[in-house]
Scaffold this active site. Structure first.
Site, PDB file in Angstrom:
ATOM      1  N   LYS A  47      -6.507  -3.626  -7.500  1.00 28.28           N
ATOM      2  CA  LYS A  47      -7.681  -2.914  -6.993  1.00 28.28           C
ATOM      3  C   LYS A  47      -8.881  -3.842  -7.065  1.00 28.28           C
ATOM      4  O   LYS A  47      -9.404  -4.095  -8.133  1.00 28.28           O
ATOM      5  CB  LYS A  47      -7.913  -1.647  -7.815  1.00 28.28           C
ATOM      6  CG  LYS A  47      -6.814  -0.634  -7.580  1.00 28.28           C
ATOM      7  CD  LYS A  47      -6.632   0.310  -8.742  1.00 28.28           C
ATOM      8  CE  LYS A  47      -5.284   0.987  -8.630  1.00 28.28           C
ATOM      9  NZ  LYS A  47      -4.371   0.709  -9.728  1.00 28.28           N
ATOM     10  N   TRP A  84      -7.460  -1.761  -2.040  1.00 28.02           N
ATOM     11  CA  TRP A  84      -6.162  -2.161  -2.577  1.00 28.02           C
ATOM     12  C   TRP A  84      -5.670  -3.457  -1.953  1.00 28.02           C
ATOM     13  O   TRP A  84      -5.758  -3.649  -0.741  1.00 28.02           O
ATOM     14  CB  TRP A  84      -5.121  -1.078  -2.296  1.00 28.02           C
ATOM     15  CG  TRP A  84      -5.244   0.114  -3.180  1.00 28.02           C
ATOM     16  CD1 TRP A  84      -6.162   0.308  -4.179  1.00 28.02           C
ATOM     17  CD2 TRP A  84      -4.426   1.286  -3.149  1.00 28.02           C
ATOM     18  NE1 TRP A  84      -5.966   1.525  -4.761  1.00 28.02           N
ATOM     19  CE2 TRP A  84      -4.912   2.143  -4.157  1.00 28.02           C
ATOM     20  CE3 TRP A  84      -3.341   1.694  -2.389  1.00 28.02           C
ATOM     21  CZ2 TRP A  84      -4.342   3.385  -4.419  1.00 28.02           C
ATOM     22  CZ3 TRP A  84      -2.768   2.928  -2.638  1.00 28.02           C
ATOM     23  CH2 TRP A  84      -3.258   3.765  -3.648  1.00 28.02           C
ATOM     24  N   GLU A 138      16.388   7.484 -10.317  1.00 26.52           N
ATOM     25  CA  GLU A 138      16.220   8.932 -10.146  1.00 26.52           C
ATOM     26  C   GLU A 138      16.915   9.435  -8.886  1.00 26.52           C
ATOM     27  O   GLU A 138      17.038  10.631  -8.664  1.00 26.52           O
ATOM     28  CB  GLU A 138      14.720   9.267 -10.033  1.00 26.52           C
ATOM     29  CG  GLU A 138      13.917   9.126 -11.308  1.00 26.52           C
ATOM     30  CD  GLU A 138      13.434   7.690 -11.564  1.00 26.52           C
ATOM     31  OE1 GLU A 138      14.027   6.749 -10.993  1.00 26.52           O
ATOM     32  OE2 GLU A 138      12.484   7.523 -12.335  1.00 26.52           O
ATOM     33  N   THR A 184      16.165   4.996 -17.091  1.00 23.13           N
ATOM     34  CA  THR A 184      15.277   4.135 -16.316  1.00 23.13           C
ATOM     35  C   THR A 184      14.140   3.695 -17.218  1.00 23.13           C
ATOM     36  O   THR A 184      13.671   4.463 -18.053  1.00 23.13           O
ATOM     37  CB  THR A 184      14.746   4.874 -15.069  1.00 23.13           C
ATOM     38  OG1 THR A 184      13.901   4.005 -14.347  1.00 23.13           O
ATOM     39  CG2 THR A 184      14.002   6.134 -15.401  1.00 23.13           C
TER      40      THR A 184
HETATM   41  P1  ADP Z   1      13.446   0.267 -13.147  1.00 23.90           P
HETATM   42  O1  ADP Z   1      13.725  -1.090 -12.544  1.00 23.90           O
HETATM   43  O2  ADP Z   1      11.983   0.625 -13.141  1.00 23.90           O
HETATM   44  O3  ADP Z   1      14.190   0.555 -14.369  1.00 23.90           O
HETATM   45  P2  ADP Z   1      14.879   1.348 -10.922  1.00 23.90           P
HETATM   46  O4  ADP Z   1      15.945   0.369 -11.042  1.00 23.90           O
HETATM   47  O5  ADP Z   1      15.207   2.762 -10.708  1.00 23.90           O
HETATM   48  O6  ADP Z   1      14.023   1.347 -12.179  1.00 23.90           O
HETATM   49  O7  ADP Z   1      13.859   0.819  -9.863  1.00 23.90           O
HETATM   50  C1  ADP Z   1      13.290   1.607  -8.874  1.00 23.90           C
HETATM   51  C2  ADP Z   1      12.116   0.903  -8.270  1.00 23.90           C
HETATM   52  O8  ADP Z   1      12.483  -0.411  -7.837  1.00 23.90           O
HETATM   53  C3  ADP Z   1      11.600   1.571  -7.029  1.00 23.90           C
HETATM   54  O9  ADP Z   1      10.772   2.660  -7.319  1.00 23.90           O
HETATM   55  C4  ADP Z   1      10.871   0.421  -6.345  1.00 23.90           C
HETATM   56  O10 ADP Z   1       9.577   0.237  -6.887  1.00 23.90           O
HETATM   57  C5  ADP Z   1      11.695  -0.764  -6.713  1.00 23.90           C
HETATM   58  N1  ADP Z   1      12.584  -1.090  -5.587  1.00 23.90           N
HETATM   59  C6  ADP Z   1      13.856  -0.725  -5.392  1.00 23.90           C
HETATM   60  N2  ADP Z   1      14.348  -1.243  -4.246  1.00 23.90           N
HETATM   61  C7  ADP Z   1      13.347  -1.955  -3.687  1.00 23.90           C
HETATM   62  C8  ADP Z   1      13.196  -2.729  -2.488  1.00 23.90           C
HETATM   63  N3  ADP Z   1      14.183  -2.892  -1.624  1.00 23.90           N
HETATM   64  N4  ADP Z   1      12.002  -3.306  -2.252  1.00 23.90           N
HETATM   65  C9  ADP Z   1      10.978  -3.170  -3.107  1.00 23.90           C
HETATM   66  N5  ADP Z   1      11.056  -2.471  -4.249  1.00 23.90           N
HETATM   67  C10 ADP Z   1      12.211  -1.855  -4.539  1.00 23.90           C
END
Ligand code: ADP
Length: 557
Positions: A440, A445, A330, A186
């Protein structure tokens, strides 16, 4: 104690091969549309398993893929874990430096690569020091090796030559359910990507939870097309869920364009598909000028980033249900799905849209809590914000070899997700922002995500993203970056967007500026990359040029 076959991946394939031997697996590849049945899939998976073990892959070894979505990639999904090795799906869109890091960190022994991605991998290898030293073999996904293969300092073989002639039966070993089956990295906010290992038991329990009506169920009358890449958290687990359910699989192949996706939906009768919002924005655009028959399509799973409300309505107008889902690398990745609770089935449409556009209800098996800055749990009132903590059988308990990240992201068995959420009285989670993206302003927020969605609801906005820009007085102020739609009139769009926002948000939430751009930069997983925008506009003082409203913080309201 070895767990036999109790919670491993093998029984899912066994079931599909035994009960649905004639059901098809279809794939768009560099060679065209290819199709075969679960029966043949089972044979080829056994052949691949033999090729790997004869090629020296042993239990616990890592085998990497550098591929788009297609049937050969799917063959590695079962062949690698069911011989006790670990499938490491690499995101080929990562920078070379990250690719070198993760291949070395994971100690990959074999790498499967697509022809179209070969130059990218070869480039990363060419500039490597010793990161690829443990790689014994590269397998090119197809009947031939790609051009330039001779220059590679590693043995390379064509996939079809690699598997050819091997027996179509394999005496699958008993595998401990705690044995690692998969691995995915990730993107870290800082530093190099972090590895997440998936045990058989995690993938098994993730599949079983997905199959429930509260998950993303798939059955033998479904035609399942993951557009979400197979290098992105196992295409959200869909290849495993679809196999367990006995569904027909459709893989859209290398860099699918909206036209390819539309053709596959029409020609293969796709019932369930899935991808990040940008994929569906592409289809929406394409369908402005082209007729596409979506009549077989029941469900589009949208996740990875928030599904705009306008997209849910658009699919409703086409008689397709958009199911909004949330997850993380994760978490293997499924956490929540925005199904309507039964008592909302008869609610008015706007109430339903409100719930469906949230990230939804946690799927059976995971637990969560929402914690504020002082470590207190916040009330489930739809307003109070906090960080979402989560735990469950398919949630990882640590990163691979990253003690400092473990320290930061895990506490008392909970994964601290870094997502800032509210929970409403019905229990629906709503992601208000990433902890790192929330703006912020004056000690309060502002949700960048809410503003983005509100701006994207304007018909003449194709894409929009909002970031916090440093500000002397207010700490940060929101600035919107907007990609105008084809027919937009930029001279009036600013005011129209601001009017739209004024309807729902206090003055101090309104962006200080709207900057028009041609495209929102995307991450390697297709999400809006705010990091890139922040970097690009870091040196340019957008705020100074605009007049900051005196009431830029709630105190002044
Ligand atoms: P990265 O893109 O950081 O490599 P991931 O693919 O594991 O990692 O992404 C996880 C993150 O994507 C979540 O913690 C969240 O912030 C965002 N995310 C996943 N699904 C959604 C959703 N349906 N709406 C908004 N954010 C989302």
């Amino acid at each position: 104690m070895p767990g036999g076959h109790d919670q491993t991946l093998r029984p899912f394939l066994w079931r599909a091969e035994t009960l649905y031997e004639d059901t098809e697996i279809v794939s768009r590849t560099h060679e065209g549309i290819e199709r075969y049945t679960y029966d043949e899939y089972g044979d080829r998976t056994a052949q691949l398993a033999h090729a790997l073990t004869e090629g020296g892959i042993e239990e616990g070894d890592r085998v990497a893929t550098f591929c788009w979505n297609h049937h050969r990639h799917f063959e590695t999904y079962f062949a690698v874990p069911t011989i006790g090795a670990q499938l490491h799906t690499i995101n080929p869109l990562l920078p070379d430096e990250h690719i070198r890091f993760i291949v070395q960190n994971a100690e990959d022994r074999t790498i499967f690569v697509d022809h179209s991605l070969f130059p990218k991998l070869a480039g990363a290898i060419a500039d490597a020091d010793d990161e690829f030293d443990q790689v014994d073999r590269v397998v090119a996904m197809g009947e031939t090796v790609p051009e330039g293969a001779d220059d590679l300092p590693v043995d390379i073989v064509a996939y079809e030559d690699f598997v050819e002639g091997h027996p179509t039966e394999y005496d699958w070993p008993d595998i401990d359910e705690d044995q690692s089956a998969g691995m995915c990295y990730t993107s870290g906010t800082t530093g190099m990507p972090k590895g997440v290992e998936y045990t058989h038991k995690m993938l098994w329990s993730h599949t079983m939870a997905s199959l429930t009506p509260q998950g993303i169920p798939m059955a033998d009358d479904d035609v399942v097309m993951p557009v979400v890449p197979m290098f992105h958290v196992n295409a959200w687990g869909m290849p495993f869920t679809a196999t367990a359910g006995g569904s027909k699989h459709v893989y859209p192949g290398p860099s699918p364009e909206p036209e390819d996706i539309a053709n596959l939906i029409e020609n293969e009768g796709v019932t369930i598909t899935a991808g990040v919002p940008t994929v569906w924005m592409g289809l929406q655009d394409y369908m402005q000028d082209n007729d596409v028959d979506l009549s077989t399509l029941d469900t589009v799973i949208v996740g990875g980033s928030a599904a705009p409300e306008s997209m849910i309505r658009w699919f409703d107008d086409h008689d397709v249900t958009l199911l909004h889902a949330w997850g993380m690398t994760e978490m293997s990745p499924l956490g929540s799905v925005s199904h309507l609770k039964s008592d909302l089935e008869n609610a008015d449409y706007e109430t339903q849209i409100d719930r469906r556009s949230k990230q939804g209800l946690t799927v059976p098996g995971v637990e969560f809590k929402v914690v504020d800055d002082s470590g207190e749990e916040v009330p489930h009132d739809g307003d109070a914000f906090g960080e979402l903590w989560i735990r469950g059988p398919w949630v990882t308990k640590e990163y691979f070899e990253r003690p400092e990240a473990n320290e930061e992201d895990f506490e008392d068995g909970w994964l601290k997700t870094g997502d800032i959420v509210t929970v409403d009285t019905d229990g629906y989670l709503q992601i208000v922002d990433r902890a790192k993206d929330v703006i912020k302003s004056g000690g309060e927020w502002i949700s960048s995500v809410e503003l983005e969605n509100a701006i994207m609801a304007h018909d003449d906005v194709a894409e929009a993203t909002v970031i916090g820009v440093p500000h002397e007085k207010w700490q940060e102020r929101p600035v919107a970056f907007v990609v105008p739609g084809e027919n937009a009139d930029e001279s009036t769009l600013d005011e129209e967007v601001m009017d739209l926002l004024r309807e729902d948000y206090p003055k101090w939430w309104l962006p200080d500026d709207i900057v028009y751009i041609e495209e929102v930069p995307k991450t390697a997983t297709g999400k809006f990359s705010k990091k890139d925008l922040r970097e690009e506009y870091a040196g340019q003082s957008l705020i100074e040029e605009t007049e900051v409203p005196e009431d830029a913080a709630p105190d002044d309201d």
